[in-house]
Design a protein around this motif. Structure first.
Motif, short mmCIF file in Angstrom:
data_model
loop_
_atom_site.label_atom_id
_atom_site.label_comp_id
_atom_site.label_asym_id
_atom_site.label_seq_id
_atom_site.Cartn_x
_atom_site.Cartn_y
_atom_site.Cartn_z
N GLY A 32 14.23 68.77 51.13
CA GLY A 32 14.48 67.49 51.78
C GLY A 32 13.26 66.60 51.91
O GLY A 32 13.36 65.49 52.44
N GLY A 33 12.09 67.05 51.44
CA GLY A 33 10.88 66.26 51.54
C GLY A 33 10.85 65.10 50.56
O GLY A 33 11.63 65.05 49.61
N LYS A 34 9.94 64.18 50.80
CA LYS A 34 9.88 62.97 50.01
C LYS A 34 9.59 63.25 48.54
O LYS A 34 10.18 62.65 47.64
N ASP A 35 8.68 64.17 48.27
CA ASP A 35 8.31 64.46 46.89
C ASP A 35 9.49 65.00 46.09
O ASP A 35 9.79 64.53 44.99
N CYS A 36 10.17 65.99 46.66
CA CYS A 36 11.27 66.59 45.90
C CYS A 36 12.50 65.69 45.88
O CYS A 36 13.33 65.78 44.98
N LEU A 37 12.61 64.77 46.85
CA LEU A 37 13.73 63.83 46.83
C LEU A 37 13.54 62.79 45.73
O LEU A 37 14.50 62.43 45.03
N VAL A 38 12.31 62.33 45.55
CA VAL A 38 12.02 61.44 44.42
C VAL A 38 12.33 62.17 43.11
O VAL A 38 12.96 61.62 42.20
N LEU A 39 11.86 63.40 43.01
CA LEU A 39 12.14 64.21 41.82
C LEU A 39 13.64 64.36 41.59
O LEU A 39 14.13 64.19 40.45
N LEU A 40 14.38 64.66 42.63
CA LEU A 40 15.82 64.86 42.50
C LEU A 40 16.52 63.62 41.96
O LEU A 40 17.36 63.71 41.05
N ILE A 41 16.18 62.46 42.49
CA ILE A 41 16.86 61.23 42.06
C ILE A 41 16.53 60.91 40.60
O ILE A 41 17.41 60.50 39.83
N LEU A 42 15.28 61.14 40.20
CA LEU A 42 14.93 60.93 38.79
C LEU A 42 15.68 61.92 37.90
O LEU A 42 16.16 61.57 36.81
N TYR A 43 15.78 63.15 38.34
CA TYR A 43 16.53 64.19 37.61
C TYR A 43 18.00 63.79 37.44
O TYR A 43 18.55 63.80 36.33
N LEU A 44 18.63 63.40 38.53
CA LEU A 44 20.03 63.01 38.47
C LEU A 44 20.25 61.82 37.54
O LEU A 44 21.27 61.74 36.85
N SER A 45 19.28 60.92 37.49
CA SER A 45 19.45 59.72 36.67
C SER A 45 19.52 60.02 35.18
O SER A 45 19.97 59.18 34.40
N LEU A 46 19.07 61.20 34.77
CA LEU A 46 19.08 61.56 33.35
C LEU A 46 20.29 62.40 32.95
O LEU A 46 20.42 62.77 31.79
N LEU A 47 21.17 62.69 33.89
CA LEU A 47 22.27 63.60 33.60
C LEU A 47 23.55 62.98 33.07
O LEU A 47 24.42 63.72 32.59
N PRO A 48 23.74 61.66 33.10
CA PRO A 48 25.01 61.12 32.60
C PRO A 48 25.32 61.48 31.15
O PRO A 48 26.49 61.56 30.77
N ASN A 49 24.30 61.71 30.34
CA ASN A 49 24.53 62.00 28.93
C ASN A 49 24.72 63.48 28.63
O ASN A 49 24.89 63.86 27.46
N CYS A 50 24.65 64.31 29.66
CA CYS A 50 24.90 65.74 29.45
C CYS A 50 26.36 65.95 29.02
O CYS A 50 27.26 65.25 29.50
N SER A 51 26.58 66.92 28.14
CA SER A 51 27.91 67.12 27.60
C SER A 51 28.93 67.49 28.67
O SER A 51 30.10 67.13 28.60
N SER A 52 28.48 68.22 29.68
CA SER A 52 29.37 68.57 30.79
C SER A 52 28.53 68.79 32.04
O SER A 52 27.41 69.29 31.97
N LEU A 53 29.10 68.40 33.16
CA LEU A 53 28.41 68.56 34.43
C LEU A 53 29.22 69.46 35.34
O LEU A 53 30.45 69.39 35.37
#
Length: 258
Positions: A88-109
């Motif tokens: 829940g910290g700021k560093d890993c929350l920034v990381l999480l949002i960037l990670y999620l932003s790259l997932l729309p093109n994954c073949s399946s979620l």
């Protein structure tokens, strides 16, 4: 962005171990896809924006570097073999949002993404509540393990951290498909200076074996706070025109905090 976080989901405790999982309540792969698609659009807009401050231009540059590391992780590893160390910290929350932003093109979620949460021995109730509620909001399947260790930073490279080692060991035993774990370590964190600039380090020193992926390794304190309003909510997801400097940013810049 000072939105009200949703009520934290209940936690189903595994009575046979010091771990627990957050249940998948009212989640679907479509809702995760919608979230990721929205974040992708908003971060793309931010990266294309002609921002007016040096700090936000630095954030744009750091975000691009982080996205490169995350893309490489997605290239090296199938999505089910990736996890996230989340507190829940700021560093890993920034990381999480960037990670999620790259997932729309994954073949399946999946309906939720695997993550491990190792709380400190004596956590603040408000921090725990935010960690659980934000994990629910961002579709994380939190696997909660007790470290029995007062040092929440000892999951990084180095000696010690026996409780953390055991927590990760138990997590990997329960989730043998996980081969790499995203962590929010920055260069100025304890042991962060020992980590590779390319964002990838295999564990050593008696730690259970997995690849640590640290996309925000080169972010500075000022850059993280520039996009992180109070309560660890990040404004990276606010989209074009929505980024504003944190009220403490001018102070942090003035004293040279990194």
């Amino acid at each position: 962005m000072n939105e009200t976080a949703p009520d934290p989901p209940s936690v189903a405790v595994n009575q046979d171990s010091s771990s627990a999982k957050t249940p998948l309540q009212n989640r679907s792969s479509d809702s995760l896809l919608s979230l990721c698609t929205s974040l992708h659009s908003q971060i793309t807009a931010f990266l294309q924006e002609d921002v007016q401050t040096g700090t936000l231009r630095a954030v744009q540059a750091q975000a691009k570097k982080s996205l490169t590391i995350i893309r490489e992780a997605l290239h090296r590893y199938p999505l089910p073999s990736l996890s996230l160390s989340y507190n829940g910290g700021k560093d890993c929350l920034v990381l999480l949002i960037l990670y999620l932003s790259l997932l729309p093109n994954c073949s399946s979620l999946p309906s939720a993404l695997p993550a491990i949460y190792i709380p400190p021995s004596h956590p603040f109730d408000s921090v725990t509540a935010f960690t659980l509620s934000s994990a629910h909001k961002y579709h994380l399947q939190l696997d909660i393990h007790s470290a029995n260790n007062d040092d929440p930073t000892s999951a990084t490279k180095g000696k010690g951290g026996g409780g953390m080692k055991e927590a990760f060991s138990q997590y990997l035993k329960r989730n043998p498909e996980v081969k790499a774990i995203f962590v929010g370590t920055r260069r100025t964190d304890p042991h962060g200076g020992l980590l590779s600039a390319d964002g990838f380090d295999v564990t050593d020193g008696g730690w259970p074996r997995f690849m640590r992926v640290h996309p925000v390794i080169e972010w500075h304190y000022v850059e993280v706070w520039a996009v992180s309003p109070p309560k660890s909510e990040t404004s990276l997801e606010r989209g074009r025109g929505g980024l504003t400097a944190h009220p403490y940013l001018s102070y942090a810049e003035g004293v040279g905090l990194k």
